[in-house]
Design an enzyme around this catalytic site. Structure first.
Site, PDB file in Angstrom:
ATOM      1  N   HIS A 235       0.800  -1.226   0.000  1.00 38.94           N
ATOM      2  CA  HIS A 235       0.000   0.000   0.000  1.00 38.94           C
ATOM      3  C   HIS A 235       0.842   1.290   0.000  1.00 38.94           C
ATOM      4  O   HIS A 235       0.807   2.067  -0.935  1.00 38.94           O
ATOM      5  CB  HIS A 235      -0.893   0.040   1.242  1.00 38.94           C
TER       6      HIS A 235
HETATM    7  O1  RIB Z   1      -5.047   0.151   4.708  1.00 35.85           O
HETATM    8  C1  RIB Z   1      -3.648   0.110   4.511  1.00 35.85           C
HETATM    9  C2  RIB Z   1      -2.973   1.135   5.350  1.00 35.85           C
HETATM   10  O2  RIB Z   1      -3.193   0.846   6.720  1.00 35.85           O
HETATM   11  C3  RIB Z   1      -1.447   1.145   5.174  1.00 35.85           C
HETATM   12  O3  RIB Z   1      -0.969   2.445   5.404  1.00 35.85           O
HETATM   13  C4  RIB Z   1      -0.977   0.233   6.272  1.00 35.85           C
HETATM   14  O4  RIB Z   1       0.349   0.551   6.714  1.00 35.85           O
HETATM   15  C5  RIB Z   1      -1.950   0.555   7.363  1.00 35.85           C
HETATM   16  O5  RIB Z   1      -1.477   1.728   8.032  1.00 35.85           O
END
Ligand code: RIB
Ligand code: CA
Length: 325
Positions: free
Chosen positions: A254
């Site tokens: 992500h």
């Molecule tokens: O939903 C994904 C996000 O939530 C990313 O930033 C992961 O590190 C968590 O913080």
């Protein structure tokens, strides 16, 4: 509504950058990636927030990332221990008890910087030339929301906000409709959205299309440097549980999509749309309501990214991790 277009390549100018983060397995990869591009990303500081794990661990992990990148010059300021209003939630089930699955953690040599993250943001953004600082946000947006509450004038110093946040077409990852960073502090996300600063969001809609594979991870490990081994170890531990949970062929990285967007926005496609946050108690709590088809006829306030070149992303990530110790 126009079709999604390549992200605005006008923004390929180098960034004076602050990264707000809750490391977090994917955060650490995003940080290593960013710290490997000093000619494009002039990182002034990391600011940490509670999110994936409590603040003491996210702050230690951020300092570890600086150590592993050979960047002890980058100060780490600890920020908010809890969200603005809601009860705190964490994601240690995904990121491990220490917030860094797949690798051994230890107390890094460099201490935390003196003073808090919110004070740092206010002081730095007030002193910055107009529209000069990019803020990348990889976790719950509490620190900026608090800074805006204290000093609304700081928006003047911000060029743009690039957030890993939200979900629409993909659906949520912490509830059927909510993505973790927004769900963990929807009131902060509302305040950030209302700031009027240009915002690009990289939601699950795009991060769930840029997935690991055995070959992509092996290529990182084959770099033969410590950073390549660390990133490969993290992904080997982090990806399988996401793959199983979402029945996907690979794991998402992500937060690292934010770094890739800053370096090469042409890898991504999206368009400016109207987005609102649902902070009401109930099934929609933490949802990003993304008006992709413009049915509400309200002004666009977010550059919403829905697609990306996965191979291009991993090529760019690998090329940068290769530069590290
Ligand atoms: O939903 C994904 C996000 O939530 C990313 O930033 C992961 O590190 C968590 O913080
Ligand atoms: Ca994160």
């Amino acid at each position: 509504m126009p079709p999604p277009n390549p992200a605005d390549t006008a923004h390929t100018a180098p960034h004076t950058l602050i990264i707000d983060t809750d490391p977090g397995a994917d955060d650490v990869i995003a940080l290593l990636f960013a710290m490997a591009a000093p000619e494009r990303l002039d990182i002034r500081a990391l600011t940490t927030v509670a999110g994936n794990v409590p603040l003491a661990k996210t702050s230690r992990n951020a300092r570890l990332a600086c150590e592993w990148a050979g960047r002890p010059d980058i100060p780490v300021y600890a920020g908010a221990q809890r969200p603005l209003k809601r009860t705190p939630i964490y994601a240690a089930n995904i990121h491990g008890r220490e917030g860094l699955t797949g690798v051994d953690v230890y107390e890094p040599a460099a201490p935390l910087a003196e003073g808090g993250a919110v004070e740092y943001l206010v002081r730095t953004l007030r002193a910055a030339p107009e529209k000069s600082v990019t803020l990348a946000m990889l976790g719950p947006q509490t620190n900026l929301a608090l800074a805006l509450e204290q000093a609304p004038d700081i928006v003047r110093g911000l060029r743009e906000l690039v957030l890993m946040a939200g979900a629409h077409f993909n659906g949520g990852n912490i509830t059927p409709v909510a993505e973790f960073n927004v769900f963990a502090d929807p009131h902060a996300a509302e305040a950030v959205l209302a700031s009027g600063v240009p915002i690009t969001m990289l939601p699950l809609d795009v991060t769930h299309k840029i997935l690991t594979s055995d070959e992509r991870i092996a290529r990182l490990r084959k770099l033969g440097n410590r950073a390549g081994a660390i990133v490969a170890d993290i992904l080997d531990a982090y990806a399988p549980q996401e793959m199983k949970h979402y029945d996907m062929p690979g794991g998402p990285v992500h937060d690292a999509t934010v770094t890739a967007y800053l370096l090469q926005p042409s890898l991504f496609r999206g368009r400016r749309i109207h987005v609102e946050i649902d902070s009401r108690e109930g099934m929609g709590f933490g949802q990003t309501v993304a008006d992709w088809h413009g049915s509400l006829r309200r002004p666009a306030n977010v550059n919403w990214i829905i697609d990306g070149d996965a191979q291009g992303f991993f090529d760019l990530l690998t090329e940068h991790i290769a530069r590290l110790p």
